[in-house]
Design an enzyme around this catalytic site. Structure first.
Site, mmCIF file in Angstrom:
data_model
loop_
_atom_site.group_PDB
_atom_site.id
_atom_site.type_symbol
_atom_site.label_atom_id
_atom_site.label_comp_id
_atom_site.label_asym_id
_atom_site.label_seq_id
_atom_site.Cartn_x
_atom_site.Cartn_y
_atom_site.Cartn_z
ATOM 1 N N GLU A 27 -1.736 -0.518 -9.048
ATOM 2 C CA GLU A 27 -3.191 -0.460 -8.992
ATOM 3 C C GLU A 27 -3.685 0.944 -8.635
ATOM 4 O OE1 GLU A 27 -6.742 -2.734 -6.449
ATOM 5 O OE2 GLU A 27 -4.699 -3.533 -6.511
ATOM 6 N N LYS A 40 -14.371 -6.529 -7.663
ATOM 7 C CA LYS A 40 -14.766 -6.777 -6.280
ATOM 8 C C LYS A 40 -16.282 -6.920 -6.202
ATOM 9 C CE LYS A 40 -10.829 -4.318 -4.294
ATOM 10 N NZ LYS A 40 -10.359 -3.113 -3.579
ATOM 11 N N LYS A 66 0.843 -1.192 0.000
ATOM 12 C CA LYS A 66 0.000 0.000 0.000
ATOM 13 C C LYS A 66 0.884 1.250 0.000
ATOM 14 C CE LYS A 66 -4.116 -1.936 0.227
ATOM 15 N NZ LYS A 66 -5.151 -1.734 -0.804
#
Length: 369
Positions: free
Chosen positions: A218, A267, A162
């Protein structure tokens, strides 16, 4: 056999470690669990996680959507009429994708329970073991280095780092992760919309120049900035993945039209459940795009459903199914579990879940015949 009741539960489950991204700092999973019951007392479960910074749906809004719209729509209908039930749910309200996903998953789970087969088998697959990456929460160089070393030692060979909290120092963070994890571990980055297009290109090119071997990056820019996403894709060699920019087919068509990304992260809570997710996977595959299936911070319900879809449909790269790994303790009775760097699905009907055991469970409302 008709649907007899729709129960809506609010569930809060603590994490063992804070989950930090460019968008949020989370210490608990907060989710609405939907339980659909047939007249024989068999249940199917689904969930609508609260992720303000991605879906904008709250626990209260998901509860209201399910109890006031979806429950009256479903109670009394044939529980085996899966496609039509899911179609009605999808078209009943605008938005509210997490609530739609919860009901869609619960309908699928109940249908599989009624057939006596695991959900993955009802979806057309047979695998019960699915590999996953594991996320490294945003943090300091030292904290990321320690986490990378620990996860690699535990057998995770795909790390999702992240970043996006500070473009100036993100390069140092990724370098530290690579040094700690070693050359054989695959590293992917998730900026969670944290960079401007220029920052994204600068960071990614710098990592390319030193041969950092990043698998993909991403959602480097704001979700609405599809033009900026395309600009980044055009100016770097590293594959770019769209996540928050793609909720539904219309979003994906726009990304494809602009050639804004090389791959997508599908998702269930964004796409309205298994039904919508399958459509996105098929469209992406037809266009030659890379795919993974991911999850929000969810319990064994949503993550197990996502893993079942991966096992049945497949994705082009290792998917992002580590949400339950972050839980301090199980949130349900039964369901999926981890074995090293893989999700193990239960060889039991549906999702293999028989109840909820999280720290805080409050039944919010219910509808029944």
């Amino acid at each position: 056999m008709t649907i007899a009741a729709v129960h809506v539960h609010r569930l809060v489950a603590p994490l063992h470690t804070p989950f930090v991204t460019a968008l949020a700092h989370l210490t608990h999973v907060s989710t609405v669990v939907v339980e659909i019951v047939d007249r024989d007392g068999r249940s199917g479960f689904g969930e609508a996680p609260e992720v303000w910074t991605v879906t904008g749906s709250s626990l209260a809004s998901s509860e209201a959507c399910v109890s006031e719209v979806f429950a009256p729509l479903l109670v009394g209908r044939d529980a085996d009429d899966l496609v039509e039930n899911c179609r009605r749910v999808s078209g009943a309200v605008v938005g509210n994708e997490p609530a739609k996903a919860a009901v869609d998953i619960a309908l699928h789970d109940l249908a599989a329970v009624r057939l006596g087969v695991p959900l993955v088998r009802m979806l057309g697959g047979s695998r019960l073991v699915v590999p996953t990456d594991v996320s490294l929460a945003a943090g300091t160089v030292d904290s990321l280095s320690r986490a990378a070393k620990s996860r690699a030692a535990e057998g995770f060979d795909v790390l999702k780092v992240k970043v996006g909290t500070d473009a100036v120092t993100d390069i140092d963070r990724v370098t530290a992760v690579r040094q700690a994890a070693g050359p054989e571990v695959r590293i992917r980055l998730d900026a969670n919309q944290g960079w401007t297009p220029r920052e994204a290109v600068r960071v990614i090119r710098s990592l390319e120049d030193v041969g950092m071997g990043v698998e993909f990056v991403e959602q480097p820019v704001a979700y609405r900035d599809v033009e900026g996403l395309a600009w980044v894709s055009d100016h770097v060699e590293t594959p770019i993945m769209a996540d928050e920019s793609v909720f539904d087919v219309r979003d994906l068509v726009e990304v494809i039209r602009r050639r804004a990304a090389d791959m997508i992260n599908v998702k269930l809570a964004k796409s309205g459940g298994l039904s919508g997710a399958r459509t996105l996977l098929e469209l992406a595959r037809a266009q030659g795009m890379g795919t993974i299936l991911g999850s929000m911070l969810e319990t064994e319900i949503g993550t197990g459903a996502a893993a079942s879809l991966v096992a049945a449909y497949g994705t082009t790269m290792v998917s992002d199914l580590d949400a339950v790994w972050w839980l301090r303790r199980p949130a349900v009775v039964g369901g999926m579990r981890y074995q090293g760097a893989a999700v193990v699905l239960p060889d039991a009907p549906g999702l293999g879940i028989s109840g909820l055991v999280a720290a805080e469970v409050r039944e919010a409302t219910e509808a029944r015949t």
